[in-house]
Write a protein that holds these residues in place. Structure first.
Motif, mmCIF file in Angstrom:
data_model
loop_
_atom_site.group_PDB
_atom_site.id
_atom_site.type_symbol
_atom_site.label_atom_id
_atom_site.label_comp_id
_atom_site.label_asym_id
_atom_site.label_seq_id
_atom_site.Cartn_x
_atom_site.Cartn_y
_atom_site.Cartn_z
ATOM 1 N N ALA A 80 0.814 -1.213 0.000
ATOM 2 C CA ALA A 80 0.000 0.000 0.000
ATOM 3 C C ALA A 80 0.847 1.262 0.000
ATOM 4 C CB ALA A 80 -0.931 -0.014 1.220
ATOM 5 N N ARG A 81 2.025 1.209 0.624
ATOM 6 C CA ARG A 81 2.845 2.429 0.709
ATOM 7 C C ARG A 81 3.248 2.919 -0.674
ATOM 8 N NH1 ARG A 81 8.056 1.765 -0.395
ATOM 9 N NH2 ARG A 81 8.868 -0.374 -0.494
ATOM 10 N N GLU A 89 -2.922 7.549 6.880
ATOM 11 C CA GLU A 89 -2.047 6.706 6.074
ATOM 12 C C GLU A 89 -1.232 7.546 5.085
ATOM 13 O OE1 GLU A 89 -5.251 6.246 6.519
ATOM 14 O OE2 GLU A 89 -5.224 4.491 7.861
ATOM 15 N N GLU A 90 -1.900 8.542 4.457
ATOM 16 C CA GLU A 90 -1.183 9.414 3.516
ATOM 17 C C GLU A 90 -0.129 10.238 4.240
ATOM 18 O OE1 GLU A 90 -4.684 10.247 0.185
ATOM 19 O OE2 GLU A 90 -4.576 11.465 2.013
ATOM 20 N N LYS A 123 -0.100 8.136 -5.222
ATOM 21 C CA LYS A 123 -1.311 8.951 -5.084
ATOM 22 C C LYS A 123 -0.984 10.356 -4.567
ATOM 23 C CE LYS A 123 -5.850 9.100 -2.798
ATOM 24 N NZ LYS A 123 -5.646 10.451 -2.258
ATOM 25 N N VAL A 130 2.963 8.215 4.930
ATOM 26 C CA VAL A 130 3.776 8.016 3.732
ATOM 27 C C VAL A 130 4.520 9.294 3.361
ATOM 28 C CG1 VAL A 130 3.661 7.650 1.237
ATOM 29 C CG2 VAL A 130 2.454 6.113 2.771
ATOM 30 N N THR A 175 1.527 2.433 -3.612
ATOM 31 C CA THR A 175 0.364 3.035 -4.275
ATOM 32 C C THR A 175 -0.002 4.369 -3.630
ATOM 33 O OG1 THR A 175 -1.073 1.691 -2.864
ATOM 34 C CG2 THR A 175 -0.539 0.812 -5.029
ATOM 35 N N LEU A 176 0.157 4.478 -2.297
ATOM 36 C CA LEU A 176 -0.118 5.751 -1.624
ATOM 37 C C LEU A 176 0.903 6.814 -2.021
ATOM 38 C CD1 LEU A 176 -1.216 4.788 2.002
ATOM 39 C CD2 LEU A 176 -2.549 6.028 0.288
ATOM 40 N N THR A 177 2.165 6.390 -2.192
ATOM 41 C CA THR A 177 3.195 7.332 -2.633
ATOM 42 C C THR A 177 2.829 7.916 -3.991
ATOM 43 O OG1 THR A 177 4.960 6.209 -1.421
ATOM 44 C CG2 THR A 177 5.618 7.581 -3.295
#
Length: 517
Positions: free
Chosen positions: A142-143, A169-170, A149, A173, A145-147
């Motif tokens: 997830a990190r 979460e964002e 994003k 990151v 894909t969040l990066t």
């Protein structure tokens, strides 16, 4: 409070705030920008001026953290993170060594190594028996894909994200991707802004009522333009009052930088004594910077830590003859100077090496073979030498360099020039002469002066050129030579305590600096 007097001193920016809002309203810079069409600077000025009159007060101050995307972040948003690109490369090309991945993606091996280390811990990549990295088929964490994003979100938000708008979460990151403002090697920079809330207070209600009573709107004419005169518009408006007791803005006329004036005064002084000025290039060869001055090629000052070498090109094409051959003979066996030289094989390749000149004496070396006899010459040379910067040392500095040629010049003549530099130009009251050593002069003398705060320091070196220097250039009479730190003379003459002040970026301090010349 003298309300009538206060009104006379109100600026239109303040008047509009007083007429628009009450003491119950919470005011911010953003609100004034939106509702009064102020610029941010105008809003801050209005609050500052009203605060100075006791008509507004600060009620709260809230900090906000922002994340600004960098050029690196924009590149990652466009091309993908290193992890994403590495995984995609292995999907398309099969197992590869880390150097092959780096070459294929045009990235540095250390970046690929760091990405592989993290992805292997997470089970995304592994190393097979052939020492090649391969994709395991596991989904990206997830990190990553969040990066991707937050990078795209930042681009969509004109490059800046407010911490308050991010999920936990964002935020976790982006904190791994951000550094404080000024860092260029991270996808984000962090910076903080404060939201300050104000409220009208004190006699603001009474002042507002008086403004309404006398009909002041804040739209009064403060400046008449050519257009207003041509159209006659000025006849329809009302004018702002002026307080003639307020001191006018300071008028700052142009002036020459005091240090520049000092340099010119030194030139004028020497020219009035019959000296001719010489000059030369900043980039020199080892030949003129040292060899022509009888400095052995194995001298400690030739070390890379004392001079700045040129990276491209590294060497000059050739050295002028017959001076190259003459100097080479002097170094090897003394030539026809009566000296034994340095007794080593002169390196004709080393002598062509390029560097930034490290001493002003290089100008004297150039001048010797074309000087008139008798003759007097000087130059003001910018020199470059690796040094620890402090109050009396800089990594680049100016020297005033000079030579006097003639049959009758001697040590007493030289001491007279040194005294002139120390007392008449630098303005020193205490001067002393100390025996010194330079490869190119004998005898050699250092002149020291006493600064009222820094104490004793060397002003420069001097001496009489050795025959090994002069005869190689076709000169057979005594030559006096000196290299004086003109920055240090200015330090004393301008009443400063630190050489760095000569090149100060504080324009106000430079404007107010005394100039004797």
């Amino acid at each position: 409070m003298d309300i009538s007097g206060t009104i006379k001193n109100l600026h239109p920016l303040e008047i509009k705030v007083l007429l628009k809002y009450t003491q119950q309203d919470e005011l911010t810079s953003a609100r004034l920008q939106k509702e009064l069409d102020y610029k941010e600077g105008h809003a801050n000025q209005a609050f500052s001026w009203l605060g100075g009159k006791g008509l507004v007060k600060e009620v709260s101050r809230t900090p906000h953290t922002f994340f600004e995307i960098t050029d690196l972040g924009r590149e990652l948003s466009e091309k993908g993170t290193v992890e994403e690109r590495a995984v995609a490369f292995l999907k398309d090309n099969g197992a590869k060594t880390l150097p092959e991945i780096a070459a294929g993606l045009g990235l540095e091996q250390k970046d690929i190594g760091s990405a592989f280390g993290q992805l292997s811990k997470e089970g995304i990549l592994s190393m097979n028996a052939e020492k090649k990295a391969e994709y395991t088929g596991k989904e990206l964490p997830a990190r990553i894909t969040l990066t991707s994003k937050v990078l795209k979100d930042a681009i969509a938000a004109n490059g800046t994200l407010n911490q308050d708008s991010l999920s936990k979460e964002e935020l976790d990151v982006i904190n791994t991707l951000a550094k404080k403002r000024g860092a260029a090697d991270a996808p984000f920079r962090t910076f903080t802004r404060e939201t300050v809330v104000y409220k009208l207070c004190g006699e603001s209600d009474a002042v507002t009522q008086e403004l309404k009573k006398v009909g002041v709107t804040g739209n009064e004419i403060g400046e008449i333009t050519t257009k207003m005169l041509e159209s006659g518009e000025w006849k329809k408006g009302t004018f702002r009052g002026y307080n003639i007791s307020i001191p006018p803005a300071r008028n700052i006329p142009g002036r020459t930088n005091p240090y520049v004036s000092f340099l010119e005064s030194v030139k004028d002084k020497l020219c009035s004594l019959g000296f001719q000025e010489f000059d030369g290039p900043l980039v020199e060869t080892e030949f003129w910077n040292g060899d022509a001055l009888f400095m052995p090629q194995f001298h400690a000052a030739r070390d890379i830590h004392d001079a700045y070498r040129i990276k491209n090109p590294t060497h000059a094409k050739a050295i002028e003859e017959p001076y190259l051959s003459n100097v080479a003979k002097v170094h090897e066996n003394g030539g026809d100077t009566g000296s034994r030289g340095w007794d080593y094989q002169f390196d004709r390749d080393f002598t062509r090496r390029l560097l930034l000149r490290s001493q002003g004496t290089v100008l004297s070396a150039h001048q010797l073979h074309k000087a008139e006899i008798p003759g007097k010459y000087f130059g003001i040379a910018r020199c470059f030498r690796y040094d620890k910067v402090d109050a009396t040392h800089l990594s680049d500095f100016y020297q005033t360099e000079g030579i006097v040629l003639g049959k009758d010049v001697n040590l007493k003549t030289l001491l007279g020039f040194l005294e002139m530099f120390a007392k008449e130009i630098a303005g020193a009251e205490e001067v002393k002469y100390v025996p010194g050593y330079f490869p190119f002069t004998e005898p050699s003398i250092e002149v020291h002066i006493k600064h009222p705060k820094l104490g004793w320091f060397e002003l420069g070196g001097s001496g009489i050129f050795r025959p090994e220097v002069t005869k190689a250039m076709g000169v057979d009479v005594p030559v006096l030579a000196w290299g004086i730190g003109i920055d240090r003379m200015a330090l004393m003459a301008l009443g400063l305590n630190d050489l760095r002040e000569l090149f100060c970026e504080d324009i106000e301090r430079v404007r107010l600096r005394k100039a004797k010349f």
